[in-house]
Scaffold this motif. Structure first.
Motif, PDB file in Angstrom:
ATOM      1  N   THR A 194       0.849  -1.193   0.000  1.00 49.36           N
ATOM      2  CA  THR A 194       0.000   0.000   0.000  1.00 49.36           C
ATOM      3  C   THR A 194       0.881   1.238   0.000  1.00 49.36           C
ATOM      4  N   GLY A 195       0.272   2.376  -0.158  1.00 47.12           N
ATOM      5  CA  GLY A 195       1.019   3.633  -0.135  1.00 47.12           C
ATOM      6  C   GLY A 195       1.241   4.167   1.268  1.00 47.12           C
ATOM      7  N   THR A 196       0.653   3.518   2.272  1.00 50.13           N
ATOM      8  CA  THR A 196       0.761   3.976   3.643  1.00 50.13           C
ATOM      9  C   THR A 196       1.723   3.082   4.415  1.00 50.13           C
ATOM     10  N   ALA A 197       2.604   3.682   5.188  1.00 45.90           N
ATOM     11  CA  ALA A 197       3.540   2.903   5.999  1.00 45.90           C
ATOM     12  C   ALA A 197       2.781   2.137   7.075  1.00 45.90           C
ATOM     13  N   ALA A 199      -4.305  -5.699   2.704  1.00 44.87           N
ATOM     14  CA  ALA A 199      -2.934  -5.284   2.408  1.00 44.87           C
ATOM     15  C   ALA A 199      -2.374  -4.349   3.480  1.00 44.87           C
ATOM     16  N   GLN A 200      -3.169  -3.408   3.964  1.00 43.23           N
ATOM     17  CA  GLN A 200      -2.671  -2.488   4.995  1.00 43.23           C
ATOM     18  C   GLN A 200      -2.422  -3.218   6.301  1.00 43.23           C
ATOM     19  N   GLY A 235       0.006  -3.462  14.095  1.00 44.20           N
ATOM     20  CA  GLY A 235       0.534  -4.761  13.702  1.00 44.20           C
ATOM     21  C   GLY A 235       0.664  -5.711  14.865  1.00 44.20           C
ATOM     22  N   ARG A 236       1.099  -5.204  16.024  1.00 46.51           N
ATOM     23  CA  ARG A 236       1.207  -6.046  17.215  1.00 46.51           C
ATOM     24  C   ARG A 236      -0.166  -6.540  17.643  1.00 46.51           C
ATOM     25  N   ILE A 253       4.021  -6.388   9.254  1.00 49.39           N
ATOM     26  CA  ILE A 253       5.430  -6.313   8.829  1.00 49.39           C
ATOM     27  C   ILE A 253       6.167  -5.256   9.646  1.00 49.39           C
ATOM     28  N   ALA A 254       5.544  -4.100   9.848  1.00 44.89           N
ATOM     29  CA  ALA A 254       6.172  -3.033  10.632  1.00 44.89           C
ATOM     30  C   ALA A 254       6.432  -3.508  12.061  1.00 44.89           C
TER      31      ALA A 254
END
Length: 180
Positions: free
Chosen positions: A68-71, A160-161, A77-78, A167-168
């Motif tokens: 995606t375009g957003t970090a 996807a986000q 994520g946790r 992943i982050a």
């Protein structure tokens, strides 16, 4: 009361008596196809573009570009990773700090030091690229899967986000223990 069975339809279409055939080229898609047929026609027309956009570029053993375009957000994520009903990570992996902790997959403590974000991304999107015999589910791929519950057919496990968020978070796990 007995129902009368209609005779089978003639495979060769013949005009009805008194029916004027329509001139060719005058049929509007909405009238000929109906609303569902029109939606299907649009979906078929967009399918190649959607398929090209949905397939991330694999370079070596990684997908270097974000989905995606957003970090990704490590906190979100946790939350996804340790939730056994949402991310499902703790069902098979240890090292995330969530309960229960599984022992089927590798321990994820220190995964951020061992793998790049692109390598983690490929393993989450479709690990079968690296190991066709893996039991880890594909979190984004929806085609070519077997034994999928009807409620999940055609739907990814995570959006996807959400994958970028996981992943982050995994990239922050650099030592032997968990970071918060």
């Amino acid at each position: 009361m007995r129902r009368r069975l209609d005779p089978p339809r003639d495979p060769i279409r013949r005009p009805r008596p008194g029916h004027r055939p329509r001139r060719r080229g005058r049929c509007l898609p909405a009238r000929c196809l109906g609303p569902r047929g029109l939606a299907a026609a649009f979906a078929l027309a967009l399918l190649p573009a959607l398929a090209a956009a949905a397939v991330p570029a694999i370079e070596g053993d990684a997908i270097p570009a974000p989905l995606t375009g957003t970090a990704g957000d490590p906190a979100r994520g946790r939350a996804i990773a340790i939730d056994p009903r949402r991310g499902l990570c703790t069902l098979c992996h240890a090292g995330l700090g969530g309960r229960p902790e599984g022992d089927v997959g590798p321990n994820l403590a220190g995964i951020g030091a061992r793998l790049s974000p692109g390598q983690i991304r490929l393993r989450l999107v479709d690990g079968r690229v690296l190991n066709p015999d893996t039991i880890m589910p594909s979190y984004l791929r929806v085609e070519g899967l077997e034994r999928v519950a009807p409620a999940w057919r055609g739907r990814p496990v995570l959006e996807a986000q959400e994958i970028e968020d996981v992943i982050a978070y995994l990239a922050t796990l650099r030592g032997g223990g968990e970071t918060r």
